[in-house]
Structure formats: structure tokens, C-alpha cells
Design a protein around this motif. Structure first.
Motif, PDB file in Angstrom:
ATOM      1  N   SER A 218       7.896  -2.969  -2.197  1.00 44.67           N
ATOM      2  CA  SER A 218       7.814  -1.799  -1.323  1.00 44.67           C
ATOM      3  C   SER A 218       8.418  -0.542  -1.958  1.00 44.67           C
ATOM      4  O   SER A 218       8.128   0.574  -1.526  1.00 44.67           O
ATOM      5  CB  SER A 218       8.522  -2.084   0.004  1.00 44.67           C
ATOM      6  OG  SER A 218       9.829  -2.590  -0.215  1.00 44.67           O
TER       7      SER A 218
ATOM      8  N   VAL B  94       6.630   3.153  -3.037  1.00 43.76           N
ATOM      9  CA  VAL B  94       7.103   4.411  -3.612  1.00 43.76           C
ATOM     10  C   VAL B  94       7.956   4.113  -4.835  1.00 43.76           C
ATOM     11  O   VAL B  94       8.700   3.130  -4.861  1.00 43.76           O
ATOM     12  CB  VAL B  94       7.916   5.229  -2.575  1.00 43.76           C
ATOM     13  CG1 VAL B  94       9.122   4.438  -2.095  1.00 43.76           C
ATOM     14  CG2 VAL B  94       8.351   6.567  -3.134  1.00 43.76           C
TER      15      VAL B  94
ATOM     16  N   PRO C 209       0.811  -1.229   0.000  1.00 39.95           N
ATOM     17  CA  PRO C 209       0.000   0.000   0.000  1.00 39.95           C
ATOM     18  C   PRO C 209       0.841   1.275   0.000  1.00 39.95           C
ATOM     19  O   PRO C 209       0.487   2.263  -0.643  1.00 39.95           O
ATOM     20  CB  PRO C 209      -0.818  -0.129   1.295  1.00 39.95           C
ATOM     21  CG  PRO C 209      -0.904  -1.595   1.530  1.00 39.95           C
ATOM     22  CD  PRO C 209       0.420  -2.150   1.081  1.00 39.95           C
ATOM     23  N   GLY C 210       1.958   1.256   0.704  1.00 39.59           N
ATOM     24  CA  GLY C 210       2.789   2.457   0.792  1.00 39.59           C
ATOM     25  C   GLY C 210       3.970   2.458  -0.152  1.00 39.59           C
ATOM     26  O   GLY C 210       4.964   3.167   0.085  1.00 39.59           O
TER      27      GLY C 210
ATOM     28  N   GLU D  88       3.875   7.883  -4.953  1.00 37.44           N
ATOM     29  CA  GLU D  88       3.560   7.086  -3.775  1.00 37.44           C
ATOM     30  C   GLU D  88       2.165   6.474  -3.859  1.00 37.44           C
ATOM     31  O   GLU D  88       1.251   7.061  -4.424  1.00 37.44           O
ATOM     32  CB  GLU D  88       3.675   7.949  -2.510  1.00 37.44           C
ATOM     33  CG  GLU D  88       5.057   8.554  -2.308  1.00 37.44           C
ATOM     34  CD  GLU D  88       5.140   9.381  -1.045  1.00 37.44           C
ATOM     35  OE1 GLU D  88       4.416   9.085  -0.086  1.00 37.44           O
ATOM     36  OE2 GLU D  88       5.941  10.337  -1.017  1.00 37.44           O
ATOM     37  N   GLY D  89       2.031   5.281  -3.265  1.00 36.74           N
ATOM     38  CA  GLY D  89       0.748   4.596  -3.214  1.00 36.74           C
ATOM     39  C   GLY D  89       0.589   3.590  -4.341  1.00 36.74           C
ATOM     40  O   GLY D  89       1.031   3.828  -5.472  1.00 36.74           O
ATOM     41  N   ALA D  90      -0.042   2.446  -4.038  1.00 36.98           N
ATOM     42  CA  ALA D  90      -0.151   1.350  -5.003  1.00 36.98           C
ATOM     43  C   ALA D  90      -0.846   1.766  -6.289  1.00 36.98           C
ATOM     44  O   ALA D  90      -0.391   1.441  -7.397  1.00 36.98           O
ATOM     45  CB  ALA D  90      -0.881   0.169  -4.359  1.00 36.98           C
ATOM     46  N   ASP D  91      -1.949   2.488  -6.198  1.00 39.57           N
ATOM     47  CA  ASP D  91      -2.699   2.866  -7.398  1.00 39.57           C
ATOM     48  C   ASP D  91      -1.886   3.795  -8.288  1.00 39.57           C
ATOM     49  O   ASP D  91      -1.777   3.584  -9.503  1.00 39.57           O
ATOM     50  CB  ASP D  91      -4.013   3.543  -6.993  1.00 39.57           C
ATOM     51  CG  ASP D  91      -4.828   3.960  -8.209  1.00 39.57           C
ATOM     52  OD1 ASP D  91      -5.318   3.073  -8.921  1.00 39.57           O
ATOM     53  OD2 ASP D  91      -4.946   5.178  -8.456  1.00 39.57           O
ATOM     54  N   ARG D  92      -1.284   4.825  -7.695  1.00 40.43           N
ATOM     55  CA  ARG D  92      -0.514   5.790  -8.475  1.00 40.43           C
ATOM     56  C   ARG D  92       0.736   5.158  -9.086  1.00 40.43           C
ATOM     57  O   ARG D  92       1.077   5.417 -10.236  1.00 40.43           O
ATOM     58  CB  ARG D  92      -0.129   6.983  -7.598  1.00 40.43           C
ATOM     59  CG  ARG D  92      -1.306   7.834  -7.137  1.00 40.43           C
ATOM     60  CD  ARG D  92      -0.819   9.063  -6.413  1.00 40.43           C
ATOM     61  NE  ARG D  92      -0.044   9.932  -7.299  1.00 40.43           N
ATOM     62  CZ  ARG D  92       0.786  10.862  -6.883  1.00 40.43           C
ATOM     63  NH1 ARG D  92       0.995  11.040  -5.596  1.00 40.43           N
ATOM     64  NH2 ARG D  92       1.435  11.621  -7.748  1.00 40.43           N
TER      65      ARG D  92
END
Length: 313
Positions: A297, A223, A220-221, A240-244
């Protein structure tokens, strides 16, 4: 540059690469060359700068009465540490003006005997991009103390001699550096063998453009950092973030495919699974995949051409 210096630099280059080395295996410099390169790379995060530091160290070693040196390993480590520190101080000033995120120069694992120096450093957490970035946040002297003590297990007395400091002062620096590093590196990065399956899923999902599958393998976090150095395009800030991150990675590959076709080569770089991406037959980037607790990660992508010159492609 006078003729003698030019000749010695050529010989030093041969010693660094292992081709036509001026000494034999009995020569302390030849025997300890992998260690010297490793120390320099850990302090500088640059293959080119590390090789230069080793070459300069060889020049200085030639002017020493070597028969009077009781501990060649410690003596040579002292020389290369001082050379690396001189370079690190000026490099740190240059990096303050660097365009976008700065990443270490990628260092590829190799099974070649001629690349013994690279094999020596490419093991464990210490060489990962994440750890090298943490070391970059230390002052040069702190970085040197941490590397010599925590990575290469030199004694405090040996480190004090190398840095021209008292042993109590070195102990204080080591404690401060260790505390700083541990605060920033709370989770251990998975070894390449343990991370390979996750990395393969990441690469497969990215290549096929499957955003959902890609998100499933991302923490989830997560980068993503891209290093273009202002020379080529790259994200100026961390994504940052899984979707982005998933959409950023898929978008980059789609854009690259429009530029003449993409080819991939999986490898191990800085102790992590990695992929070398070429566009139209030209190396475009080297991307390291950091895996922690079974998920990606962090993604580190070096695009700056100056940092890819020594990479095999």
C-alpha cells in the motif's frame, strides 16, 4: 561547555548506548532507558534527536535527589518528554522548510541485547512509518499526549504532570489526538511476519524489472515517497497509482545499476519489511514496504544521507 558538563555528556552517551553504563541494573535510569528512548523516538521520529533527549534527561537525573523520587519511571518519563517536546518544537519549524517529502529516520529491528532500546520501540502499529507520519501532523503537545497514553499507557494524571497541564485538559487533548489519528489511519498495517511474503514478491519483481509482476503486488492506490532532503535526488512529490509506482521503482533500480552495481539486504525497519540498498558498496537508501490487506500500500524510501548515518548498511 564546562568540564563537568562535558564529562556528564560522555557518561550519558555511555548510558544511552549501554556501553560502560555509569549505573547498574538497579539504577532506575539504566532500567528504564529503553522506555525513555522509545518515548523520545515516538515523539521525534529521529534516532539522533531521541538519543540527545535521553542524554539530556540523564544529566538532569544526576541533579535530582533520587532517594526522594517515589516513582522513578514516571519521573524519568516526565523529564524525557519535556526534553523531546523542546526538540520537537524547533524540529517542526525546520521541517516546514524541508525539501520534498519528510520521512522518519529509519530504525532497524535488532536481536542484539546491547540494542535493547531499539527492540523496545520496534513493535506494533505505533512505530510504522505511516503512523509516525500521522503523529507528525499533530502539534507537539498532542503528539506527546497520544504517545504517552495510547502507546505507553501512562495515566492521565502522570501525563498532566509531565506536560504541566491539568488532567481535564490532558483528557481533551488525548480525545482530539485520538480522533485525528484514527481518521487518518483507518486500516492496520500488516505485521512483518504477515507481510514478508508480499514484500519478497515486491523486491523480486523490482530487481528483475518485471513491471507487470510488480503491479500485481501493488494496491491500486499505492503511494511511493522518497526523502532526499534536498541533499540527493528524490521525487519531490508523492508518486501515486500502481502503474506509476511500478515504473518509478524499476526505473530507479535500473539507473542505480548503471552507477556501479546494486546490493540488497532485507531487514525490518520501523516495524515493516524493508530493504537496504547499496550502490558500489555505499548505502544509498533504506526502503520500507507497507503491506495492507495482502498488497503493498505504500513504499517509503529514505535517501537523505543525514538520516542514514546511524544505519548499519
Amino acid at each position: 561547555m564546562d568540564c563537568r558538563t562535558r564529562h556528564l555528556r560522555v557518561a550519558a552517551g555511555a548510558a544511552v548506548t549501554g556501553a560502560g553504563a555509569p549505573g547498574t541494573e538497579a539504577d532506575p535510569f539504566v532500567r528504564h532507558r529503553p522506555l525513555l528512548f522509545s518515548i523520545a523516538y515516538e515523539i521525534l521520529s529521529s534516532v539522533v534527536d531521541a538519543e540527545d533527549a535521553v542524554s539530556e534527561s540523564w544529566l538532569r537525573w544526576q541533579d535530582v535527589d533520587q532517594t526522594a523520587v517515589e516513582n522513578p519511571r514516571a519521573y524519568l518519563a516526565r523529564i524525557v518528554t519535556r526534553q523531546a517536546l523542546n526538540t520537537a518544537r524547533s524540529a517542526d519549524r525546520r521541517r516546514e522548510e524541508y525539501v520534498g517529502p519528510w520521512l522518519p529516520e529509519p530504525l532497524e529491528a535488532t536481536e542484539s541485547a546491547t540494542d535493547e532500546a531499539l527492540d523496545h520501540v520496534l513493535t506494533g502499529e505505533a512505530v510504522t512509518t505511516a503512523m509516525l507520519l500521522v503523529l507528525e501532523s499533530l502539534a507537539p503537545a498532542e503528539r506527546a499526549v497520544f504517545v504517552l497514553r495510547e502507546v505507553f499507557d501512562f495515566g492521565y494524571g502522570e501525563i498532566a504532570t509531565a506536560l504541566g497541564k491539568s488532567e481535564p485538559a490532558v483528557r481533551q487533548v488525548a480525545h482530539r489526538a485520538r480522533k485525528h489519528v484514527h481518521a487518518r489511519r483507518s486500516a492496520a498495517v500488516a505485521a512483518p511476519a504477515d507481510a514478508q511474503e508480499v514484500a519478497e514478491r515486491f523486491i523480486s519483481s523490482a530487481v528483475t524489472g518485471d513491471v507487470q509482476s510488480l503491479m500485481d503486488v501493488l494496491a491500486p492506490g499505492v503511494v511511493a515517497l522518497g526523502d532526499g532532503g534536498g541533499v540527493v535526488s528524490a521525487a519531490r512529490k508523492p508518486v501515486e497509482g500502481a502503474d506509476r509506482v511500478a515504473r518509478y521503482i524499476v526505473g530507479l533500480l535500473a539507473k542505480g545499476d548503471e552507477m556501479g552495481g546494486i546490493t540488497f539486504r532485507t531487514t525490518v525497519v520501523n516495524g515493516m519489511p524493508a530493504v537496504a540498498v547499496s550502490l558500489g558498496g555505499v548505502l544509498d537508501n533504506v526502503t520500507c514496504i507497507e503491506v495492507t490487506d495482502g498488497r503493498v500500500s505504500a513504499v517509503y524510501s529514505v535517501r537523505n544521507p543525514e538520516k542514514l548515518v546511524r544505519f548499519s548498511g
